[in-house]
Design an enzyme around this catalytic site. Structure first.
Site, short mmCIF file in Angstrom:
data_model
loop_
_atom_site.label_atom_id
_atom_site.label_comp_id
_atom_site.label_asym_id
_atom_site.label_seq_id
_atom_site.Cartn_x
_atom_site.Cartn_y
_atom_site.Cartn_z
N HIS A 50 -6.71 -6.52 -1.31
CA HIS A 50 -5.65 -5.60 -0.91
C HIS A 50 -4.69 -6.18 0.12
O HIS A 50 -3.50 -5.84 0.12
CB HIS A 50 -6.30 -4.33 -0.34
CG HIS A 50 -5.35 -3.22 -0.09
ND1 HIS A 50 -4.60 -2.62 -1.09
CD2 HIS A 50 -5.01 -2.56 1.06
CE1 HIS A 50 -3.85 -1.66 -0.58
NE2 HIS A 50 -4.08 -1.60 0.72
N ASP A 108 0.86 -1.18 0.00
CA ASP A 108 0.00 0.00 0.00
C ASP A 108 0.90 1.24 0.00
O ASP A 108 1.83 1.32 -0.81
CB ASP A 108 -0.96 -0.07 1.19
CG ASP A 108 -1.95 1.09 1.25
OD1 ASP A 108 -2.98 1.02 0.55
OD2 ASP A 108 -1.70 2.06 1.99
#
Length: 327
Positions: free
Chosen positions: A304, A103
């Site tokens: 994610h 991220d």
């Protein structure tokens, strides 16, 4: 968590950085993103330590056990890469490290590789590909990209304190809803809906589904643990990373043509919600800034949170890369 050692390193601004470590050997430093903490790396730390390395995972400034300066300018890419350098110099046996970023941690790792190449042996990027330098300030780009809808980054940066108030009102709900809906297990028809809310929305979380049942990789105990990581500092520091992007635009111009010269590879999930958030497939050509790309791997069905959603496959990729690097 008694197996992990906890250390504090003084950063470049006399800020205290919390780092968890495990094992002995060449340093592998893992850098988390938003909204996350060093604990997301525990499965990878165990695998990397077992392979003969010193695994380290920090709380990025603003998070958990690290200091959280108030001002937005404390969260620029220049400051964050200097934090990484300070940790590498303090913990690395040879003054270098393999960097792994997820991220926001991925862009921080990429920037460390081309801004401070003398401390970086190799790079592993997760979820967020190494994008080319932006053509305009992010605040301007948000307004053009989503003039009517609520884009999460615009929401974070538009007015200080608004997003903080929403998330801090119920930290466990914040973690539960965000982690579920950014994962491959979300029940949203399109994963990007977690990041781009409908026109007229005034909050990010309202309208997003709750996990029912919880996926195997996400437990109530873990949600409580993550929430605890945000209680001491709140969300201002983590959100300031988004607010500092306009400062980055000016400060990073000198690096806009730099490539990541170190050996590197990239891993993403096919259901990554940010994959299409800019109106195109960010994974169509994800490694334009890698000069020495050792592979691009997309994990089918993963979203994610690759460290937890696809633990075994990710661990195998990381360990294989390290062994190849040192063979």
């Amino acid at each position: 968590m008694e197996e992990f050692r906890h250390e504090f390193v003084e950063g470049p601004d006399a800020n205290r950085l919390h780092v968890a470590t495990l094992g002995e050997g060449p340093l592998v430093l893992m850098v988390h993103g938003w909204p996350d903490a060093w604990i997301s790396w525990r499965p990878q730390m165990r695998a990397v330590a077992a392979a003969g390395y010193r695994a380290a995972a920090l709380d990025v400034r603003g998070y958990g056990g690290s200091d959280a300066p108030h001002e937005i300018s404390a969260y620029t890419m220049e400051r964050l890469t200097r934090d990484n350098e300070a940790i590498i110099r303090a913990l690395g046996t040879d003054g270098k490290a393999v960097l792994v970023g997820h991220d926001w941690g991925a862009p921080i790792v990429y920037a460390t590789a081309y801004m401070r190449p003398h401390v970086v042996r190799a790079v592993i990027g997760l979820s967020s590909p190494p994008a080319p330098a932006p053509a305009k300030k992010p605040s301007e780009a948000y307004a053009e990209l989503y003039p009517d809808k609520l884009f999460y980054q615009a929401y974070f940066t538009r007015e200080e304190g608004v997003a903080e108030a929403e998330f801090e009102a119920d930290l466990e709900r914040f973690i539960r809803v965000m982690h579920f809906n950014l994962s491959g297990d979300t029940t949203l028809a399109d994963p990007v809906e977690a990041l781009v809310r409908p026109a007229g929305s005034t909050t990010l979380l309202d309208g997003l589904p709750e996990p029912d049942p919880f996926p195997a990789w996400l437990t109530r105990e873990e949600i409580a643990e993550y929430a605890d990581h945000f209680r001491s500092h709140g969300l201002r520091g983590p959100l300031n990373r988004y607010r500092a992007q306009d400062i980055d635009f000016d400060e990073m111009q000198v690096y806009k043509d730099r490539k990541i010269e170190q050996p590197a590879f990239f891993v993403g999930g096919t259901r990554e919600p940010s994959r299409h958030m800019q109106g195109f497939d960010r994974y169509a050509d994800p490694v334009r800034r890698y000069a020495d790309c050792r592979g691009v791997y997309l994990i089918e069905g993963a979203g994610h949170w690759l460290q937890r959603e696809a633990t075994d496959e990710l661990n195998a990729r990381i360990v294989d890369f390290l062994k190849e690097l040192d063979s």
